[in-house]
Design a protein around this motif. Structure first.
Motif, PDB file in Angstrom:
ATOM      1  N   LEU A 336       0.875  -1.162   0.000  1.00  0.00           N
ATOM      2  CA  LEU A 336       0.000   0.000   0.000  1.00  0.00           C
ATOM      3  C   LEU A 336       0.919   1.220   0.000  1.00  0.00           C
ATOM      4  CD1 LEU A 336      -2.503  -1.013   2.864  1.00  0.00           C
ATOM      5  CD2 LEU A 336      -2.371  -1.872   0.514  1.00  0.00           C
ATOM      6  N   VAL A 337       0.930   1.944  -1.106  1.00  0.00           N
ATOM      7  CA  VAL A 337       1.842   3.070  -1.285  1.00  0.00           C
ATOM      8  C   VAL A 337       0.999   4.334  -1.376  1.00  0.00           C
ATOM      9  CG1 VAL A 337       3.719   3.996  -2.683  1.00  0.00           C
ATOM     10  CG2 VAL A 337       3.407   1.517  -2.523  1.00  0.00           C
ATOM     11  N   ALA A 338       1.071   5.173  -0.366  1.00  0.00           N
ATOM     12  CA  ALA A 338       0.158   6.312  -0.234  1.00  0.00           C
ATOM     13  C   ALA A 338       0.365   7.338  -1.343  1.00  0.00           C
ATOM     14  CB  ALA A 338       0.343   6.967   1.126  1.00  0.00           C
ATOM     15  N   SER A 339      -0.739   7.745  -1.972  1.00  0.00           N
ATOM     16  CA  SER A 339      -0.689   8.844  -2.938  1.00  0.00           C
ATOM     17  C   SER A 339      -1.271  10.117  -2.353  1.00  0.00           C
ATOM     18  CB  SER A 339      -1.453   8.467  -4.213  1.00  0.00           C
ATOM     19  OG  SER A 339      -2.820   8.196  -3.922  1.00  0.00           O
ATOM     20  N   SER A 340      -2.060  10.001  -1.305  1.00  0.00           N
ATOM     21  CA  SER A 340      -2.609  11.152  -0.601  1.00  0.00           C
ATOM     22  C   SER A 340      -1.922  11.278   0.750  1.00  0.00           C
ATOM     23  CB  SER A 340      -4.128  11.008  -0.447  1.00  0.00           C
ATOM     24  OG  SER A 340      -4.457   9.761   0.147  1.00  0.00           O
ATOM     25  N   ASP A 341      -2.312  12.272   1.529  1.00  0.00           N
ATOM     26  CA  ASP A 341      -1.616  12.573   2.782  1.00  0.00           C
ATOM     27  C   ASP A 341      -2.124  11.690   3.920  1.00  0.00           C
ATOM     28  OD1 ASP A 341      -0.418  14.468   1.227  1.00  0.00           O
ATOM     29  OD2 ASP A 341      -1.423  16.176   2.140  1.00  0.00           O
ATOM     30  N   VAL A 342      -1.846  10.389   3.802  1.00  0.00           N
ATOM     31  CA  VAL A 342      -2.302   9.416   4.788  1.00  0.00           C
ATOM     32  C   VAL A 342      -1.162   8.480   5.145  1.00  0.00           C
ATOM     33  CG1 VAL A 342      -4.661   9.488   3.873  1.00  0.00           C
ATOM     34  CG2 VAL A 342      -3.060   7.703   3.082  1.00  0.00           C
ATOM     35  N   SER A 343      -1.403   7.692   6.200  1.00  0.00           N
ATOM     36  CA  SER A 343      -0.491   6.636   6.603  1.00  0.00           C
ATOM     37  C   SER A 343      -1.319   5.390   6.904  1.00  0.00           C
ATOM     38  CB  SER A 343       0.297   7.074   7.847  1.00  0.00           C
ATOM     39  OG  SER A 343       1.168   6.051   8.288  1.00  0.00           O
ATOM     40  N   TYR A 344      -0.753   4.217   6.652  1.00  0.00           N
ATOM     41  CA  TYR A 344      -1.457   2.948   6.873  1.00  0.00           C
ATOM     42  C   TYR A 344      -0.952   2.306   8.155  1.00  0.00           C
ATOM     43  CZ  TYR A 344      -2.644   3.852   2.025  1.00  0.00           C
ATOM     44  OH  TYR A 344      -3.087   4.450   0.870  1.00  0.00           O
ATOM     45  N   PHE A 345      -1.866   1.976   9.026  1.00  0.00           N
ATOM     46  CA  PHE A 345      -1.552   1.549  10.386  1.00  0.00           C
ATOM     47  C   PHE A 345      -1.072   0.105  10.441  1.00  0.00           C
ATOM     48  CE2 PHE A 345      -2.920  -0.285  14.496  1.00  0.00           C
ATOM     49  CZ  PHE A 345      -2.190   0.530  15.345  1.00  0.00           C
ATOM     50  N   ASP A 346      -0.058  -0.104  11.274  1.00  0.00           N
ATOM     51  CA  ASP A 346       0.411  -1.437  11.641  1.00  0.00           C
ATOM     52  C   ASP A 346       0.760  -1.366  13.117  1.00  0.00           C
ATOM     53  OD1 ASP A 346       1.712  -3.809  12.149  1.00  0.00           O
ATOM     54  OD2 ASP A 346       3.353  -3.479  10.747  1.00  0.00           O
ATOM     55  N   PRO A 347       0.096  -2.136  13.986  1.00  0.00           N
ATOM     56  CA  PRO A 347       0.361  -2.027  15.428  1.00  0.00           C
ATOM     57  C   PRO A 347       1.793  -2.350  15.810  1.00  0.00           C
ATOM     58  CG  PRO A 347      -0.993  -3.966  14.935  1.00  0.00           C
ATOM     59  CD  PRO A 347      -0.947  -3.137  13.691  1.00  0.00           C
ATOM     60  N   ALA A 348       2.498  -3.123  14.985  1.00  0.00           N
ATOM     61  CA  ALA A 348       3.889  -3.466  15.301  1.00  0.00           C
ATOM     62  C   ALA A 348       4.865  -2.361  14.907  1.00  0.00           C
ATOM     63  CB  ALA A 348       4.275  -4.768  14.602  1.00  0.00           C
ATOM     64  N   ASP A 349       4.381  -1.368  14.156  1.00  0.00           N
ATOM     65  CA  ASP A 349       5.220  -0.268  13.685  1.00  0.00           C
ATOM     66  C   ASP A 349       4.855   0.982  14.472  1.00  0.00           C
ATOM     67  OD1 ASP A 349       6.797   1.514  12.347  1.00  0.00           O
ATOM     68  OD2 ASP A 349       5.673   1.439  10.465  1.00  0.00           O
ATOM     69  N   SER A 350       5.425   1.112  15.653  1.00  0.00           N
ATOM     70  CA  SER A 350       5.083   2.233  16.523  1.00  0.00           C
ATOM     71  C   SER A 350       6.332   2.705  17.242  1.00  0.00           C
ATOM     72  CB  SER A 350       4.012   1.832  17.544  1.00  0.00           C
ATOM     73  OG  SER A 350       4.481   0.791  18.374  1.00  0.00           O
ATOM     74  N   GLY A 351       6.238   3.893  17.814  1.00  0.00           N
ATOM     75  CA  GLY A 351       7.348   4.476  18.549  1.00  0.00           C
ATOM     76  C   GLY A 351       6.844   5.216  19.765  1.00  0.00           C
ATOM     77  N   PRO A 352       7.692   6.050  20.367  1.00  0.00           N
ATOM     78  CA  PRO A 352       7.313   6.733  21.595  1.00  0.00           C
ATOM     79  C   PRO A 352       6.279   7.836  21.399  1.00  0.00           C
ATOM     80  CG  PRO A 352       9.485   7.442  20.863  1.00  0.00           C
ATOM     81  CD  PRO A 352       9.082   6.302  19.994  1.00  0.00           C
ATOM     82  N   PHE A 353       6.052   8.270  20.143  1.00  0.00           N
ATOM     83  CA  PHE A 353       5.074   9.325  19.887  1.00  0.00           C
ATOM     84  C   PHE A 353       4.506   9.133  18.490  1.00  0.00           C
ATOM     85  CE2 PHE A 353       9.398  10.804  19.113  1.00  0.00           C
ATOM     86  CZ  PHE A 353       9.355  11.098  17.765  1.00  0.00           C
ATOM     87  N   GLU A 354       3.330   9.711  18.267  1.00  0.00           N
ATOM     88  CA  GLU A 354       2.721   9.651  16.950  1.00  0.00           C
ATOM     89  C   GLU A 354       3.460  10.580  16.000  1.00  0.00           C
ATOM     90  OE1 GLU A 354       0.301   7.735  15.708  1.00  0.00           O
ATOM     91  OE2 GLU A 354       0.273   6.646  17.608  1.00  0.00           O
ATOM     92  N   LEU A 355       3.759  10.105  14.816  1.00  0.00           N
ATOM     93  CA  LEU A 355       4.463  10.916  13.835  1.00  0.00           C
ATOM     94  C   LEU A 355       3.473  11.825  13.112  1.00  0.00           C
ATOM     95  CD1 LEU A 355       6.877   8.270  12.256  1.00  0.00           C
ATOM     96  CD2 LEU A 355       7.195   9.676  14.300  1.00  0.00           C
ATOM     97  N   VAL A 356       3.865  13.072  12.933  1.00  0.00           N
ATOM     98  CA  VAL A 356       3.023  14.033  12.221  1.00  0.00           C
ATOM     99  C   VAL A 356       3.374  14.032  10.741  1.00  0.00           C
ATOM    100  CG1 VAL A 356       2.280  16.441  12.085  1.00  0.00           C
ATOM    101  CG2 VAL A 356       2.873  15.435  14.312  1.00  0.00           C
TER     102      VAL A 356
END
Length: 377
Positions: A336-356
């Motif tokens: 899934l390769v974003a063409s609009s200003d979105v991100s696709y969620f994966d619970p295993a791909d996380s960090g200490p804060f939400e990326l803007v």
């Protein structure tokens, strides 16, 4: 692969591309003396006839973002150059390795921020599977086997805490680390290396990327860009006369904010694992399910991104014209390769804060990066 958002920008690996910078500067044609007319046409003229070259990588500075902020980056705006392409995916682990080795992602094999390796998903920047460090079970020199900088022992001016990291071993081994504790030291250290006789110095600074991820575009981003522009000015003021300063980046940025798309449970039932990152999300599945998964993903998220199979990407040379079977196994099956200003969620791909702000996809904002040059006087 038509899409209302246009087509993905597949990197031009044989033309103006970050992977071509080091071969142009350190290749056989440049070892006999001063750099001259053998430089590619897209290389800034400042390099020609220079006594030395300093390359500064400003992590996260896309051409589109710089073009929108020229008024607050007067030094960068005054430099000669153009937009060039980075690599696919537009992510730090992949792009920095292409910059230092001069190879395409398909050749060096670090094909994403999170990639499949031996049945496990390796976070390349952290060199970890989940929370477990895997430097011993996945030695960086075995995962990425090519030496950087055409085999030369190059001084690398970067954060001191990065010097001994596994990712540094993977893409900078054999270099001479020159660590800094504060960004103000970059110009001092680079100038000292040139004064000592070094003809090429590599510098790395990641402030723009960090601020964009954490704060997005706005006042904090503007402040960091002004600061980075001052860093460039300091280099030009400090470097010995006759030294060419080149500035480039590994990728640009897209502000996604809270536009996070969660794939449905129905779609995820066809998926065995996920890798990649938010704007270039890989789905792994059974071989027999690839076409069905691609069709279902296109129905579900096709209005926000491109759904592309691994085979399509290989046919279209997204990672370069050569991708060996072992490297192909590090990729997913459907992306899934974003063409609009979105991100696709994966619970295993996380960090200490939400990326803007995020990156990874193949939009202009992410693929186009600067290559600028100016001669210190």
């Amino acid at each position: 692969m038509s899409h209302p958002g246009g087509e993905p920008i597949i990197p031009n690996y044989s033309g103006p591309n970050v992977r071509g910078i080091i071969p142009a500067i350190l290749g056989p044609q440049s070892r006999l003396g001063a750099w001259g007319d053998e430089m590619p046409a897209w290389m800034p003229d400042a390099v020609k006839g220079a006594d030395a070259v300093v390359l500064l990588v400003l992590d996260g500075l896309g051409w589109d973002q710089l073009d929108d902020h020229r008024a607050i980056a007067p030094t960068l705006a005054s430099m000669q150059g153009q937009a060039i392409h980075t690599v696919a995916p537009t992510t730090t682990a992949t792009a920095l390795t292409s910059i230092t080795t001069g190879l395409t992602p398909g050749e060096h094999g670090l094909v994403g921020y999170r990639m499949m390796l031996g049945g496990e998903v390796l976070n390349v920047l952290r060199w970890a599977v989940g929370d477990q460090q895997v430097r011993r079970s996945h030695p960086p020199r075995d995962v990425q086997t090519f030496v950087p900088f055409m085999g030369d022992e190059i001084p690398v001016v970067a954060q001191g805490e990065l010097q001994n990291s596994p990712f540094s071993e993977a893409h900078l081994r054999g270099c001479r680390p020159v660590g800094w504790r504060a960004p103000s030291s970059i110009a001092v250290e680079a100038a000292a290396q040139v004064t000592a006789g070094e003809r090429f110095v590599y510098c790395y600074y990641n402030g723009i990327d960090k601020i964009a991820h954490e704060r997005g575009f706005g006042a904090f981003y503007d402040a960091e860009l002004r600061y980075s522009d001052r860093l460039v000015a300091d280099l030009l003021e400090t470097l010995p006369a006759g030294t060419a300063l080149l500035v480039t980046a590994d990728h640009g940025q897209v502000d996604v904010g809270d536009q996070i798309i969660h794939p449905t449970d129905e779609l995820l039932r066809m998926v065995t694992q996920q890798s990649g990152e938010g704007r270039f999300r890989w789905f792994h599945c059974a071989a027999a399910d690839v076409d069905d998964l691609a069709a279902a993903a296109a129905d579900e998220i096709g209005d926000t991104g491109w759904v592309v199979t691994k085979e399509q990407m290989l046919d279209d040379h997204w990672f370069g014209p050569t991708v060996s079977p072992p490297i192909q196994r590090r990729l997913g099956d459907v992306a899934l390769v974003a063409s609009s200003d979105v991100s696709y969620f994966d619970p295993a791909d996380s960090g200490p804060f939400e990326l803007v702000c995020r990156h990874g996809s193949l939009t202009s904002a992410e693929v186009n990066v600067p290559l600028l040059g100016l001669l210190a006087e």
